[in-house]
Design an enzyme around this catalytic site. Structure first.
Site, PDB file in Angstrom:
ATOM      1  N   HIS A 114       0.816  -1.214   0.000  1.00  0.00           N
ATOM      2  CA  HIS A 114       0.000   0.000   0.000  1.00  0.00           C
ATOM      3  C   HIS A 114       0.851   1.265   0.000  1.00  0.00           C
ATOM      4  CE1 HIS A 114      -3.389   2.568   1.777  1.00  0.00           C
ATOM      5  NE2 HIS A 114      -3.904   2.044   0.689  1.00  0.00           N
ATOM      6  N   LYS A 116       3.161   4.427  -1.124  1.00  0.00           N
ATOM      7  CA  LYS A 116       3.251   5.349  -2.260  1.00  0.00           C
ATOM      8  C   LYS A 116       4.574   6.093  -2.126  1.00  0.00           C
ATOM      9  CE  LYS A 116      -1.361   4.724  -1.703  1.00  0.00           C
ATOM     10  NZ  LYS A 116      -2.061   4.186  -0.522  1.00  0.00           N
ATOM     11  N   ASP A 121      17.318   9.145  -8.366  1.00  0.00           N
ATOM     12  CA  ASP A 121      18.762   9.412  -8.307  1.00  0.00           C
ATOM     13  C   ASP A 121      19.285   9.495  -6.875  1.00  0.00           C
ATOM     14  OD1 ASP A 121      19.019   9.348 -11.016  1.00  0.00           O
ATOM     15  OD2 ASP A 121      19.104  11.523 -11.295  1.00  0.00           O
ATOM     16  N   HIS A 294      -8.817  11.239   1.124  1.00  0.00           N
ATOM     17  CA  HIS A 294      -7.906  10.111   0.985  1.00  0.00           C
ATOM     18  C   HIS A 294      -6.670  10.281   1.858  1.00  0.00           C
ATOM     19  CE1 HIS A 294      -5.236   7.230  -1.270  1.00  0.00           C
ATOM     20  NE2 HIS A 294      -6.357   6.549  -1.233  1.00  0.00           N
ATOM     21  N   LYS A 296      -3.965  10.532   4.957  1.00  0.00           N
ATOM     22  CA  LYS A 296      -3.583   9.783   6.149  1.00  0.00           C
ATOM     23  C   LYS A 296      -2.507  10.604   6.859  1.00  0.00           C
ATOM     24  CE  LYS A 296      -4.058   6.495   2.602  1.00  0.00           C
ATOM     25  NZ  LYS A 296      -5.445   6.720   2.326  1.00  0.00           N
ATOM     26  N   ASP A 301       0.162  18.988  18.753  1.00  0.00           N
ATOM     27  CA  ASP A 301       0.816  20.103  19.475  1.00  0.00           C
ATOM     28  C   ASP A 301       1.560  21.045  18.544  1.00  0.00           C
ATOM     29  OD1 ASP A 301      -0.210  19.118  21.813  1.00  0.00           O
ATOM     30  OD2 ASP A 301       1.673  18.264  22.541  1.00  0.00           O
TER      31      ASP A 301
END
Length: 390
Positions: A114, A116, A121, A294, A296, A301
């Protein structure tokens, strides 16, 4: 999460949605001279997918070593003819746990890739929750998906580069592609690039099974004033829920920004089953309804922040390979917090016990039935998440 996991002197830029992310990713691909690694759950064959694919092919044709790792479930709609075209252009493409027409419902099928991630380089990396998909295109003609990624430069690239290389090696061995396992011909330059302290945190099924969850819990348990969490699929276990409730008890303002537009009904209604319990504890809940949420991410603080691929649900925290960046930096955290507060105040619905549509008997039955179906799925697949009751 121990401070030893954090690395000083990085430069980390927040990217809002695909509108900011994809131009940066494409530009980095076009500048690549030696090596490109991309990991993605979804690679859609749409306007964005075609543009990124073409940039990768051009890079391969000018001699760049291009590695693309796709999840077998999330990217199962990518046409085989397009994958063949990538291979013919000189790219190396691997599928993490391929799906087949007659695949049986085995436990391992929910162990998805899952993450991404992109690293080019060994000089710049992109980490977040954004798949290779055109978030401008949706049947309801909504605004783009609400999501984030970060661009990373600096010493933290050493950890990211090692993790990407390691997973590529594992999958290449499984696919009998030993010749695609290329020695580290280039190395990230471990020198100061900025003034931000950050950690690269992954979840896998071996040495890092609970690292992301523990990073969240440590930050939540130390929170003194405010916790803001935006999560596409939020289904925490008892330990996580209790940590949020304890924070409220000691005077911390806790706000959750969750899905308002339904993408997957089962997860959506299972999350709503928790609302009453969380609201009674003093946790504020908002549903984002301008488009699909979508993201996450979290800010605590106005100093601790995380951006990545991991939801707070059993599928992310117990089964999938995930990757998050955790940043301890006031400037970055305040930028992310400002974006989240704008979404909360201007683009979301505040859920309270007075919202009768959310707490009708019909909704109550649908929500808890969905919740226990999710629990049953975990049980059938032998995943014992014993603390997954709020």
């Amino acid at each position: 999460m121990k401070n030893s996991h954090f690395v000083e002197s990085n430069q980390i830029a927040l990217l809002h949605n695909g509108e900011e992310y994809f131009p940066e990713l494409e530009a980095a691909i076009e500048k690549a001279q030696f090596e490109i690694h991309i990991e993605t759950y979804i690679f859609e064959y749409d306007a964005i997918g075609i543009k990124i694919s073409q940039a990768l092919k051009r890079a391969a044709q000018r001699g760049v070593s291009v590695h693309l790792l796709l999840d077998g479930f999330g990217s199962q709609n990518l046409p085989r003819v397009e994958i063949n075209s990538m291979l013919q252009a000189g790219m190396k493409v691997l599928i993490f746990r391929p799906e087949f027409v007659f695949s049986m419902p085995r436990r391992y099928r929910l162990r998805r890739m899952h993450r991404k991630l992109a690293i080019i380089d060994a000089q710049i990396a992109f980490v977040g929750g954004i798949n290779i998909i055109d978030d401008q295109h949706n049947p309801e003609k909504l605004t783009p998906r609400f999501d984030y990624a970060v661009a990373v430069k600096g010493p933290l690239l050493v950890q990211i580069h090692q993790a990407v290389k390691h997973l590529w090696m594992l999958v290449a061995w499984v696919h009998l592609k030993k010749r695609w396992i290329i020695p580290m011909t280039i190395q990230p330059v471990d020198k100061p690039c900025g003034n931000q302290k950050a950690a690269f945190v992954i979840r896998d099924n071996w040495r890092h099974r609970h690292d992301i969850e523990h990073a969240y819990l440590e930050a939540i348990n130390q929170a003194q004033t405010e916790i803001i969490i935006a999560n596409a699929y939020f289904l925490p276990g008892r330990k996580f829920s209790n940590a949020l409730k304890d924070a409220v008890q000691r005077g911390v303002n806790v706000e959750l920004l969750l899905q308002g537009k339904i993408e997957y009904r089962l997860q959506y209604h299972a999350t709503q089953a928790l609302y009453e319990n969380l609201l009674k504890a003093g946790i504020k809940i908002y549903e984002y309804n301008r488009s699909y949420l979508h993201a996450k991410v979290a800010v605590i603080d106005q100093y601790w922040a995380t951006v990545g691929s991991s939801n707070i649900d059993p599928f992310s925290l117990l089964m999938a390979r995930e990757a998050n960046i955790v940043i301890e930096d006031h400037q970055f955290s305040n930028e992310l917090r400002t974006s989240l507060k704008t979404a909360i105040t201007q683009e979301s619905v505040h859920i309270t016990p007075a919202n009768r549509s959310f707490f009708s008997w019909r909704k109550y039955i649908v929500n808890w039935l969905s919740f226990y179906i999710v629990r049953m799925m975990q049980g059938v697949l032998n995943y014992d998440w014993y603390d997954n009751v709020p």
